[in-house]
Design a protein around this motif. Sequence first.
Motif, PDB file in Angstrom:
ATOM      1  N   VAL A 314       0.841  -1.192   0.000  1.00 51.20           N
ATOM      2  CA  VAL A 314       0.000   0.000   0.000  1.00 51.20           C
ATOM      3  C   VAL A 314       0.881   1.249   0.000  1.00 51.20           C
ATOM      4  O   VAL A 314       1.860   1.322   0.743  1.00 51.20           O
ATOM      5  N   ASP A 315       0.529   2.197  -0.851  1.00 52.76           N
ATOM      6  CA  ASP A 315       1.133   3.528  -0.779  1.00 52.76           C
ATOM      7  C   ASP A 315       0.436   4.252   0.370  1.00 52.76           C
ATOM      8  O   ASP A 315      -0.737   4.631   0.257  1.00 52.76           O
ATOM      9  N   LYS A 316       1.165   4.424   1.473  1.00 50.78           N
ATOM     10  CA  LYS A 316       0.496   4.937   2.671  1.00 50.78           C
ATOM     11  C   LYS A 316       0.105   6.404   2.546  1.00 50.78           C
ATOM     12  O   LYS A 316      -0.745   6.877   3.294  1.00 50.78           O
ATOM     13  N   ARG A 317       0.701   7.132   1.606  1.00 50.17           N
ATOM     14  CA  ARG A 317       0.223   8.502   1.391  1.00 50.17           C
ATOM     15  C   ARG A 317      -1.123   8.483   0.676  1.00 50.17           C
ATOM     16  O   ARG A 317      -2.015   9.273   0.953  1.00 50.17           O
ATOM     17  N   LEU A 318      -1.270   7.563  -0.277  1.00 49.96           N
ATOM     18  CA  LEU A 318      -2.520   7.481  -1.040  1.00 49.96           C
ATOM     19  C   LEU A 318      -3.615   6.754  -0.278  1.00 49.96           C
ATOM     20  O   LEU A 318      -4.786   7.078  -0.383  1.00 49.96           O
TER      21      LEU A 318
END
Lengths: 325, 325
Positions: A314-318
Amino acid sequence: MVGTDNPVLAVLCGEKHPPDMEPIEQLATVRYTRAEGLADALRGADVLFVYDFLSTAVPDAWPAADRLRWLHIASAGVDPVMFPALRDSDVVLTNSRGVFDESIAEYVLAVVLAFAKDLPRSIRLQDERTWLHRETERISGRSALVVGTGPIGRAIARLLRAAGLRVSGAGRTARADDPDFGTVHASSQLTRHLPDADFVVAVAPLTEQTKGMFDAETFAAMKQGARLINVGRGELVVTEDLVEALRAGQLAGAALDVFETEPLPQSSPLWTMENVLVSAHMSGDFVGWRNALVAVFVDNFLRWREGRPLRNVVDKRLGYVPSNG
Amino acid sequence: MVGTDNPVLAVLCGEKHPPDMEPIEQLATVRYTRAEGLADALRGADVLFVYDFLSTAVPDAWPAADRLRWLHIASAGVDPVMFPALRDSDVVLTNSRGVFDESIAEYVLAVVLAFAKDLPRSIRLQDERTWLHRETERISGRSALVVGTGPIGRAIARLLRAAGLRVSGAGRTARADDPDFGTVHASSQLTRHLPDADFVVAVAPLTEQTKGMFDAETFAAMKQGARLINVGRGELVVTEDLVEALRAGQLAGAALDVFETEPLPQSSPLWTMENVLVSAHMSGDFVGWRNALVAVFVDNFLRWREGRPLRNVVDKRLGYVPSNG
């Protein structure tokens, strides 16, 4: 990322332990725990497997995670673990992307057809032993706008198109010639494209940007008589505004598998609205889904042990796994 | 066949007259009648349009048909007018083949998905404000056997396959490589092929050969837990045997749009069986179907007036319009 020789795996369980964990129990010290024991289980753990994927226990127990390197959640949506301390940490987050795509697509087509063919009313008439002929709707040529262009949204688009609907998508970036959607509109301009859709499917990940995106303004922009299908997260929708739009006849129906509060409270007006289909957060949960979920984790665990790249990072910013394309 | 200068058209109506008849009213003397006036209307009539397609009034009035040359029925099934005096006469019989194909296919997919996703139970649970998570079935990869290879059966086969089911057909003649069905089995060997099917769709025309073909023997040959969908005619099924097979758990469900007696009598056990879906002979009746039915007749009437070949001519020995291929 290379695993340790005898890693410690904490598994946050609900009422049941996950099945099919034997391969992992041979490679790691596994600590199965309920929410109340999570902090203890996290102390010294290398990996956390959030099997009880709707649990909200992780943020509270987080300070005990003194050597955690990887958290895997047994769901597609990662919103229950998107708290700041995890987001800002170096802990890698993976999800169970892929398991639910086709089953949720089938559920969406099921409710599209149930609305078109007036099946809920047929069932209620049957329970009253009442024979009542009605004319019903075709689905061929009707239009569906799928809001959310991840793999679940893509599977929905493919199946609805195969069944004869005209499909488009809404996502972060507008584009033409998408293999599954044809046209993808920018979600930021959603209200412009809503008037074209007979069915609007909410399947976006829950993020700060998408929370409450289906509100009074959105419903006002929809075609009169359109229907909303929510298989994403309850918090995508402002429930009060939805109830109002349904009562006013602006929307002709809603199929809701997810809710702001689950289980749906007894006091909710949604239960008794005849043009609403309520189901118990189960649209993706086909027979065998728990095994499929664990299989995704086991595959990733073997990758982690061997130092190979993890899947579904997972892209934790997105707040979701970015698409390849 | 060439029309006369001022032909007389009798139209057997139910509660309502057919819409969109203006083009014909300019070309013919049109006598609209209910069942009780049919004999009077038939006297001297050249053409009979059976708009009330479930009426059983035609055989009784038949002796008055002293110059009838053509009978058109506003349905796909012609069984209500397949009485010996018509069969043995020179009167040409046409039907409304094509109008219902796609809408009935959508209805069949709707009930396949309703069963798989347990929608009837979701609706009944909702009416009790009960939140109950269940696991449900996938449709992808499940198998469907469509009994009846006319245009409606073909549309069903195409749509079920598009939605991910494996499809085969059963018809008069066995064949491979059918464009819609892939394999078509011989109906005479139906019981051999029933064990493979999760969903069996009855859409054969009602003839002496097909009457009661779904009986105890047929149900015993079906896969345990299979489901029957009847969109053909009620008389294809021996209702008592079906009820018994459902009660015994041999069949997991049935979706029935047609019945031996319609409306379905209050006393029928089918009303209260939770694994049965009852609808009121409406699977094909999309919004606009009446106009579409009349359009088929108007097109044929213009052909008849101009001496061009009629469409949808029924082979009265077979009891349906034979396929081209």
